[in-house]
Design a protein around this motif. Structure first.
Motif, mmCIF file in Angstrom:
data_model
loop_
_atom_site.group_PDB
_atom_site.id
_atom_site.type_symbol
_atom_site.label_atom_id
_atom_site.label_comp_id
_atom_site.label_asym_id
_atom_site.label_seq_id
_atom_site.Cartn_x
_atom_site.Cartn_y
_atom_site.Cartn_z
ATOM 1 N N ARG A 120 4.667 -7.754 -7.214
ATOM 2 C CA ARG A 120 4.060 -8.355 -5.977
ATOM 3 C C ARG A 120 3.348 -7.302 -5.150
ATOM 4 O O ARG A 120 3.858 -6.101 -5.607
ATOM 5 N N GLU A 121 2.269 -7.549 -4.512
ATOM 6 C CA GLU A 121 1.758 -6.714 -3.851
ATOM 7 C C GLU A 121 2.613 -6.349 -2.505
ATOM 8 O O GLU A 121 3.428 -7.031 -2.096
ATOM 9 N N VAL A 122 2.612 -5.076 -2.137
ATOM 10 C CA VAL A 122 3.479 -4.843 -1.215
ATOM 11 C C VAL A 122 3.137 -5.160 0.304
ATOM 12 O O VAL A 122 1.951 -5.262 0.487
ATOM 13 N N SER A 123 3.983 -5.889 0.930
ATOM 14 C CA SER A 123 3.949 -6.486 2.249
ATOM 15 C C SER A 123 5.090 -5.733 3.122
ATOM 16 O O SER A 123 5.898 -5.062 2.809
ATOM 17 N N GLN A 156 -0.996 4.024 4.629
ATOM 18 C CA GLN A 156 -1.852 3.251 3.903
ATOM 19 C C GLN A 156 -1.547 1.672 3.770
ATOM 20 O O GLN A 156 -2.383 0.860 3.542
ATOM 21 N N CYS A 157 -0.316 1.465 3.733
ATOM 22 C CA CYS A 157 -0.035 0.015 3.679
ATOM 23 C C CYS A 157 -0.252 -0.835 4.966
ATOM 24 O O CYS A 157 -0.490 -2.086 4.916
ATOM 25 N N HIS A 166 -6.902 0.680 -0.599
ATOM 26 C CA HIS A 166 -5.549 1.313 -1.349
ATOM 27 C C HIS A 166 -4.734 -0.284 -1.463
ATOM 28 O O HIS A 166 -4.635 -0.725 -0.401
ATOM 29 N N LEU A 167 -4.404 -0.432 -2.796
ATOM 30 C CA LEU A 167 -3.584 -1.363 -2.952
ATOM 31 C C LEU A 167 -2.332 -0.923 -3.452
ATOM 32 O O LEU A 167 -2.296 -0.138 -4.496
ATOM 33 N N LYS A 168 -1.115 -1.410 -3.116
ATOM 34 C CA LYS A 168 0.257 -0.918 -3.826
ATOM 35 C C LYS A 168 1.040 -2.300 -4.411
ATOM 36 O O LYS A 168 1.045 -3.319 -3.702
ATOM 37 N N LEU A 169 1.310 -2.051 -5.592
ATOM 38 C CA LEU A 169 2.259 -2.985 -6.310
ATOM 39 C C LEU A 169 3.701 -2.501 -6.618
ATOM 40 O O LEU A 169 3.827 -1.392 -6.826
#
Length: 256
Positions: A120-123, A156-157, A166-169
């Motif tokens: 999932r993408e970090v939220s 960054q999140c 920047h996308l975090k998974l």
């Protein structure tokens, strides 16, 4: 997807603070001992005398700022000269080379379904366990570094101005924190950076699942990554249809 790809496309934290005909100097004082963000990158292969001059300059610069290392990148596609290599090896440097790879997402192999793996993408909902896993993985470099890195990733999140870049998974296995990847986004390329799988969950397909997620999200762009030229993951990338682009030598010395 036909645009030329070089190491210049690889994301670096920080900014250029000095540039001349021989090299560029990059600094990132948010994390002063992040080696790959505080360095000199040579534009052309230096002679031994030119290297020593740059070495003395960077050592003094870093010592004034309390930084405990010097790091150098050499021009891509060129091997270090024997004279320079001998100096580095006898002067306490760790040297090696990195390899650049690219893949068209349509060429990336299908990944077998595994209901135990969730990517999932970090939220805000999964931010803390994601940050905890990063902290765990960076603690080997010292508690201060791990805290700085955790703070940087959190920023960054949560910072809306950085989310487009920047996308975090975050990957879980049976609900447990298992791995993650940092994805750096540009118009033509998507870079997979810092892909990590916790040692407890190695060889379960988590790394492939993280990459598959990137391919699905960015099917219209070339995906790139950098691998250690002397490490085993590079063989895995080749099996996953990544194409070799080039290499770049580097040298690091941690100061006493």
């Amino acid at each position: 997807m036909n645009q030329e790809i070089t190491f210049e496309n690889i994301h670096k934290n920080g900014a250029i603070v000095e540039e001349n005909e021989r090299y560029k100097q990059n600094q990132f004082l948010k994390i002063p001992n992040m080696y790959d963000a505080n360095y000199i990158a040579f534009k052309q292969m230096p002679t031994l005398a030119e290297f020593k001059e740059a070495e003395e300059y960077l050592r003094g610069y870093h010592m004034r700022l309390g930084q405990n290392h010097v790091k150098f990148y050499f021009p891509e596609g060129i091997k270090i000269t024997d004279e320079l290599d001998n100096y580095l090896s006898t002067s306490g440097y760790d040297t090696g080379f990195m390899e650049l790879y690219k893949v068209d997402p349509s060429k990336f192999p299908e990944v077998p379904m595994n209901d135990a793996i969730k990517v999932r993408e970090v939220s805000e909902k999964n931010l803390e366990p994601f940050l905890d896993l990063i902290y765990k993985h960076t603690l080997a470099f010292g508690e201060k570094f791990a805290q700085y890195k955790r703070s940087l990733i959190r920023e960054q999140c949560l910072d809306d101005s950085q989310k487009e870049r920047h996308l975090k998974l975050f990957a879980t296995y049976d609900g447990k924190a298992a791995g993650y990847a940092h994805v750096i986004i540009s118009k033509a390329f998507v870079e997979i950076d810092n892909l990590e799988v916790d040692e407890v969950f190695q060889k379960k397909g988590i790394g492939s699942a993280l990459q598959r997620k990137v391919m699905d999200l960015f099917s219209d762009r070339t995906v790139i990554l950098v691998a250690d030229g002397e490490d085993t993951p590079r063989n895995m990338y080749r099996k996953q249809n990544y194409q070799y682009v080039g290499f770049q030598y580097e040298a690091l010395k941690v100061l006493e």
